[in-house]
Scaffold this active site. Sequence first.
Site, short mmCIF file in Angstrom:
data_model
loop_
_atom_site.label_atom_id
_atom_site.label_comp_id
_atom_site.label_asym_id
_atom_site.label_seq_id
_atom_site.Cartn_x
_atom_site.Cartn_y
_atom_site.Cartn_z
N HIS A 128 0.88 -1.18 0.00
CA HIS A 128 0.00 0.00 0.00
C HIS A 128 0.91 1.24 0.00
O HIS A 128 2.04 1.18 0.53
CB HIS A 128 -0.84 -0.04 1.27
CG HIS A 128 -1.93 0.97 1.37
ND1 HIS A 128 -1.69 2.26 1.76
CD2 HIS A 128 -3.26 0.88 1.15
CE1 HIS A 128 -2.84 2.92 1.78
NE2 HIS A 128 -3.81 2.11 1.41
N ASP A 205 2.83 -4.89 8.03
CA ASP A 205 1.63 -4.07 7.85
C ASP A 205 0.43 -5.03 7.94
O ASP A 205 0.13 -5.75 6.99
CB ASP A 205 1.70 -3.37 6.49
CG ASP A 205 0.38 -2.70 6.12
OD1 ASP A 205 -0.61 -2.82 6.87
OD2 ASP A 205 0.33 -2.06 5.05
N GLN A 208 -4.81 -5.37 6.67
CA GLN A 208 -5.82 -6.27 6.07
C GLN A 208 -5.76 -7.67 6.68
O GLN A 208 -6.45 -8.57 6.20
CB GLN A 208 -5.62 -6.36 4.55
CG GLN A 208 -5.76 -5.06 3.81
CD GLN A 208 -7.17 -4.49 3.85
OE1 GLN A 208 -8.14 -5.19 4.15
NE2 GLN A 208 -7.31 -3.20 3.57
N LYS A 231 -10.60 -0.79 10.16
CA LYS A 231 -10.73 -1.94 9.27
C LYS A 231 -11.12 -3.20 10.04
O LYS A 231 -11.39 -4.23 9.46
CB LYS A 231 -9.42 -2.17 8.51
CG LYS A 231 -9.11 -1.02 7.55
CD LYS A 231 -8.00 -1.36 6.61
CE LYS A 231 -7.42 -0.13 5.94
NZ LYS A 231 -8.25 0.38 4.85
N CYS A 369 -4.79 2.58 -3.68
CA CYS A 369 -3.54 3.06 -3.05
C CYS A 369 -2.39 2.08 -3.26
O CYS A 369 -1.52 1.92 -2.38
CB CYS A 369 -3.73 3.34 -1.55
SG CYS A 369 -4.82 4.70 -1.24
N1 PLP Z 1 -1.91 -0.96 4.51
C1 PLP Z 1 -2.87 -1.67 3.88
C2 PLP Z 1 -2.56 -3.05 3.40
C3 PLP Z 1 -4.11 -1.10 3.69
O1 PLP Z 1 -5.06 -1.80 3.06
C4 PLP Z 1 -4.36 0.21 4.14
C5 PLP Z 1 -5.67 0.86 3.89
O2 PLP Z 1 -6.38 0.52 2.97
C6 PLP Z 1 -3.35 0.88 4.80
C7 PLP Z 1 -2.14 0.28 4.97
C8 PLP Z 1 -3.56 2.27 5.34
O3 PLP Z 1 -4.48 2.24 6.38
P1 PLP Z 1 -5.02 3.59 7.03
O4 PLP Z 1 -5.52 4.42 5.90
O5 PLP Z 1 -6.10 3.12 7.95
O6 PLP Z 1 -3.88 4.22 7.74
#
Ligand code: PLP
Length: 411
Positions: A128, A205, A208, A231, A369
């Site tokens: 991401h 990370d 998900q 999430k 993203c």
């Molecule tokens: N990492 C992953 C794999 C994501 O799917 C997302 C959000 O879609 C993020 C990071 C960023 O999360 P946040 O916008 O809640 O900080």
Amino acid sequence: MNTALHPLDVEKIRTEFPILQQEVHGKPLVYLDNAATSQKPIVVIDAIQDYYLKYNSNVHRGVHRLSQLASDAYEETRETIRQFLNASSLQEIIFTKGTTDGINLLAASIGRGMIKPGDEIIISAMEHHSNIVPWQMMCEDRGAKLRVIPINDDGEILFEAYEEMLNERTKLVSIVHTSNSLGTVNPLREIIDLAHSKNIPVLVDGAQAVPHTKVDVQALDCDFFVFSSHKVFGPTGVGVLYGKKEWLKKLPPYQGGGDMILHVTFEKTKFNELPYKFEAGTPNIADVIGLGVALQYVQKIGYDAISEWENDLIQYALHRLQEIEGMRFVGNAKHRAGAISFVLGDIHPHDVGTILDREGVAVRTGHHCTQPVMQRFKVPATTRASFAFYNTKEEIDQLMNALHKVIEMFA
Ligand code: PLP
């Protein structure tokens, strides 16, 4: 704690999510945008309201009753999260604004504390933007180099390329647990073991991952783990950074301000103990409390039941979607969870999403993203259906009916 109700009682669960009861454009809402953000059970909404109605007060600084109640609820949530992740200490649980904030915190702190020109950070090609850009910025700042593990046509990392990349200049591996745009679940234990064999720490990370699977940070042996509350059925604006104590002790604070200090003079500041060293300023108290309730709710359903239900849903969705002519999946990993990305012939995903919306079906279209993933698969965008434990096979049938309407319109 896996007190699973077997089998998962989806009808009862759905009654606990008020937002799911509505119609959109005169059709029952089918919410398949869970990877962007999940819906909230009524217990979470009630907990946040309770805080504002009954004991709104700042934490840690008050001797009065309301402040004690707020501080207790805030710190009890830290314990809920420690248990949820199976961290060994409360000092390892830091509240953040979310996954993005957690990664930025680490990039700033690691950058300042341990990166020299020529050092390397490794990420993967399926990250991401929030696990790319903070490292890019930090590398530019410190004269370090960002290296990227390539992926195959199914959307799986190339392990040998990863192995070759690790060297004495590598200072961190930062990798996604479950890809939001491909649905790939990465072989984390192997990735972490290999990095550790060369004394390199690993950040995971988990944005998900936590909505779908039990995470045990000690079993994974990751050095850092980040996720977002919104999430995993909690409120927006809050998240968690887990870090092994020995790392967090070594790293400098990210932001300065109230709560992160023990003693301040104009000449010098003595920083607070962990975890407060990384929590400057008044935190998002109400939403931290809401997150704790969300995690307890998920644990009550149980990850065994959740995984079983969702695997069934994903298999059913993949099987049904294949019926459609011109269907191309973007991401075909053997181990997958949460999301299915696809393109439908030469129909632009934004058109697909707009027509699905008219049928009450909420999906996400775009690059999610993850622009480098789109570049890798040579598509401008995809349509993504992403699932939670409150989704049903009947909803997938509604998605199919809506997709047939899309095809009719473009025939
Ligand atoms: N990492 C992953 C794999 C994501 O799917 C997302 C959000 O879609 C993020 C990071 C960023 O999360 P946040 O916008 O809640 O900080």
